[in-house]
Design an enzyme around this catalytic site. Structure first.
Site, PDB file in Angstrom:
ATOM      1  N   ARG A 156      -6.895  12.801   0.819  1.00 25.36           N
ATOM      2  CA  ARG A 156      -5.803  13.271   1.679  1.00 25.36           C
ATOM      3  C   ARG A 156      -4.448  12.713   1.253  1.00 25.36           C
ATOM      4  NH1 ARG A 156      -7.301  10.121   7.219  1.00 25.36           N
ATOM      5  NH2 ARG A 156      -9.306  11.079   6.777  1.00 25.36           N
ATOM      6  N   HIS A 157      -4.451  11.545   0.608  1.00 31.75           N
ATOM      7  CA  HIS A 157      -3.158  11.055   0.093  1.00 31.75           C
ATOM      8  C   HIS A 157      -3.279  10.745  -1.401  1.00 31.75           C
ATOM      9  CE1 HIS A 157      -5.086   7.391   1.515  1.00 31.75           C
ATOM     10  NE2 HIS A 157      -4.721   7.560   2.771  1.00 31.75           N
ATOM     11  N   GLU A 181     -10.900  -9.369   3.260  1.00 34.44           N
ATOM     12  CA  GLU A 181      -9.615  -9.005   3.848  1.00 34.44           C
ATOM     13  C   GLU A 181      -9.857  -8.851   5.344  1.00 34.44           C
ATOM     14  OE1 GLU A 181      -6.941  -6.399   1.842  1.00 34.44           O
ATOM     15  OE2 GLU A 181      -6.253  -5.505   3.726  1.00 34.44           O
ATOM     16  N   ASN A 209       0.856  -1.179   0.000  1.00 34.37           N
ATOM     17  CA  ASN A 209       0.000   0.000   0.000  1.00 34.37           C
ATOM     18  C   ASN A 209       0.905   1.246   0.000  1.00 34.37           C
ATOM     19  OD1 ASN A 209      -1.395   2.276   1.094  1.00 34.37           O
ATOM     20  ND2 ASN A 209      -3.050   0.922   1.701  1.00 34.37           N
ATOM     21  N   HIS A 257       1.091   6.285   1.691  1.00 35.24           N
ATOM     22  CA  HIS A 257       1.829   7.274   2.467  1.00 35.24           C
ATOM     23  C   HIS A 257       3.023   7.873   1.742  1.00 35.24           C
ATOM     24  CE1 HIS A 257      -1.085   6.976   5.482  1.00 35.24           C
ATOM     25  NE2 HIS A 257      -0.922   5.666   5.592  1.00 35.24           N
ATOM     26  N   THR A 314      -6.838   6.558  10.072  1.00 37.36           N
ATOM     27  CA  THR A 314      -6.719   5.436   9.147  1.00 37.36           C
ATOM     28  C   THR A 314      -8.010   4.625   9.263  1.00 37.36           C
ATOM     29  OG1 THR A 314      -5.393   3.522   8.527  1.00 37.36           O
ATOM     30  CG2 THR A 314      -5.533   3.990  10.878  1.00 37.36           C
ATOM     31  N   THR A 315      -8.150   3.573   8.453  1.00 39.04           N
ATOM     32  CA  THR A 315      -9.394   2.809   8.483  1.00 39.04           C
ATOM     33  C   THR A 315      -9.511   2.097   9.827  1.00 39.04           C
ATOM     34  OG1 THR A 315      -8.929   2.441   6.154  1.00 39.04           O
ATOM     35  CG2 THR A 315     -10.795   1.250   7.090  1.00 39.04           C
ATOM     36  N   HIS A 346      -5.549   3.580  -1.573  1.00 41.78           N
ATOM     37  CA  HIS A 346      -6.868   3.944  -1.043  1.00 41.78           C
ATOM     38  C   HIS A 346      -7.206   5.356  -1.513  1.00 41.78           C
ATOM     39  CE1 HIS A 346      -9.521   4.195   2.881  1.00 41.78           C
ATOM     40  NE2 HIS A 346     -10.190   4.563   1.788  1.00 41.78           N
ATOM     41  N   GLU A 357      -8.581   0.451  -2.863  1.00 40.67           N
ATOM     42  CA  GLU A 357      -9.387   0.483  -1.646  1.00 40.67           C
ATOM     43  C   GLU A 357     -10.306   1.677  -1.749  1.00 40.67           C
ATOM     44  OE1 GLU A 357      -7.019   0.824   1.840  1.00 40.67           O
ATOM     45  OE2 GLU A 357      -6.011  -1.064   1.501  1.00 40.67           O
ATOM     46  N   HIS A 382      -3.439  -4.510   7.770  1.00 46.45           N
ATOM     47  CA  HIS A 382      -3.554  -3.336   8.644  1.00 46.45           C
ATOM     48  C   HIS A 382      -2.654  -3.475   9.859  1.00 46.45           C
ATOM     49  CE1 HIS A 382      -5.078   0.343  10.358  1.00 46.45           C
ATOM     50  NE2 HIS A 382      -5.688   0.548   9.198  1.00 46.45           N
ATOM     51  N   ARG A 402      -9.367   8.068  -0.925  1.00 46.85           N
ATOM     52  CA  ARG A 402     -10.329   8.490   0.099  1.00 46.85           C
ATOM     53  C   ARG A 402     -11.184   9.623  -0.425  1.00 46.85           C
ATOM     54  NH1 ARG A 402      -8.604   6.451   5.486  1.00 46.85           N
ATOM     55  NH2 ARG A 402     -10.403   7.578   6.264  1.00 46.85           N
TER      56      ARG A 402
HETATM   57  N1  PXP Z   1      -5.735  -3.113   4.116  1.00 50.20           N
HETATM   58  C1  PXP Z   1      -6.708  -2.167   4.211  1.00 50.20           C
HETATM   59  C2  PXP Z   1      -8.086  -2.528   3.785  1.00 50.20           C
HETATM   60  C3  PXP Z   1      -6.408  -0.856   4.661  1.00 50.20           C
HETATM   61  O1  PXP Z   1      -7.374   0.058   4.739  1.00 50.20           O
HETATM   62  C4  PXP Z   1      -5.071  -0.550   4.975  1.00 50.20           C
HETATM   63  C5  PXP Z   1      -4.708   0.846   5.373  1.00 50.20           C
HETATM   64  O2  PXP Z   1      -4.974   1.717   4.324  1.00 50.20           O
HETATM   65  C6  PXP Z   1      -4.097  -1.562   4.849  1.00 50.20           C
HETATM   66  C7  PXP Z   1      -4.462  -2.835   4.436  1.00 50.20           C
HETATM   67  C8  PXP Z   1      -2.653  -1.314   5.146  1.00 50.20           C
HETATM   68  O3  PXP Z   1      -2.518  -0.975   6.501  1.00 50.20           O
HETATM   69  P1  PXP Z   1      -1.115  -0.424   7.001  1.00 50.20           P
HETATM   70  O4  PXP Z   1      -0.882   0.864   6.274  1.00 50.20           O
HETATM   71  O5  PXP Z   1      -1.344  -0.233   8.470  1.00 50.20           O
HETATM   72  O6  PXP Z   1      -0.095  -1.449   6.682  1.00 50.20           O
END
Ligand code: PXP
Length: 249
Positions: free
Chosen positions: A52-53, A154, A10, A13, A103-104, A46, A73, A193, A48
């Site tokens: 924001r990112h 997931e 992901n 960031h 975050t989610t 993601h 996402e 996550h 959003r």
């Molecule tokens: N999976 C999902 C569905 C998420 O929303 C996120 C965070 O955006 C992640 C995985 C990755 O989480 P992390 O950034 O904490 O590794």
């Protein structure tokens, strides 16, 4: 059950850092290219509601310029549905979204919103996009995901990552039980996550889980060692715990 475990990175960031100053750097598409070179199996981003990112243009470019499956996402809104159907990512992961959260924070309540989620998932899957639902490791949510007709779930590992000691072990057990149930129902099982070098092993060792999506920790680590080295190190830990778990089951 496959010994291989797909690793999706992901890259949200990288965009967070870019947006801190505006402009183009660091570029999430370049990060995705480096993830590919490091052996990642997919890119997750993601989009959003508040952008924001990751932004719309990032999604377009990730789809068109990166030769890896894109996992988008997104929240369950009409706007996101039309972006997904226009962009046609390999996969969509449906997540709940609250504007104020960092975050989610929680999983999708698939059991409660089954009637609304089902037609949304069907539109995406009819278009050939694999849909996963980001849910807590709860049997109720998994049965709902199956009734909805999603191809994958997931499992939210956030709670597991934040807990300690016996509470963490209890949550890991719940994740394992959830993965066994979902796999038995014919769902593809993913997880993600909050995963990092210290906590990923116990999750990677669950054989029913075939994909992990990891972002924040890897991007943070990349600041110190570079994104390739961070991915290679993560991969090594995953591989070792996966190999040991297959010997023991
Ligand atoms: N999976 C999902 C569905 C998420 O929303 C996120 C965070 O955006 C992640 C995985 C990755 O989480 P992390 O950034 O904490 O590794």
């Amino acid at each position: 059950m496959t010994k291989n475990l797909r690793l999706g990175i992901n890259i949200d960031h990288v965009a967070t850092l870019r947006n801190a100053r505006g402009g183009e750097n660091p570029c999430p598409v370049r990060a995705a290219e480096l993830c590919k070179e490091a052996g990642a199996d997919g890119i997750t981003a993601h989009l959003r509601e508040d952008r924001r990112h990751i932004r719309d243009r990032d999604i377009e470019r990730l789809k068109n310029e990166i030769a890896l499956p894109l996992n988008l996402e997104m929240a369950m809104t009409d706007e996101m549905l039309s972006i997904a159907l226009k962009t046609m990512p390999h996969a969509v992961c449906l997540v709940p979204e609250k504007r104020e959260e960092l975050t989610t924070e929680g999983g999708l309540d698939a059991a409660r919103y089954e009637k609304q989620i089902a037609p949304f998932v069907q539109k995406l899957q009819d278009a050939g996009i694999r849909v996963s639902l980001f849910i807590a490791p709860s049997h109720e949510q998994i049965h709902a995901a199956q009734r909805i007709g999603a191809r994958a779930i997931e499992i939210h590992t956030g709670a597991y990552c934040h807990l300690l000691g016996a509470a963490r072990e209890k949550e890991r057990h719940a994740i394992s039980e959830a993965a066994i149930l979902a796999h038995g129902l014919g769902l593809e099982v993913h997880a993600g996550h909050g995963l990092n070098y210290n906590n990923v092993g116990a999750i990677a060792a669950i054989p029913e889980i075939i994909e992990l999506n990891i972002g924040h920790f890897i991007i943070g680590e990349a600041v110190f060692v570079g994104i390739k080295e961070a991915i290679v190190a993560m991969r090594r830990i995953i591989h070792e715990s996966r190999a040991t778990s297959h010997e023991s089951r």
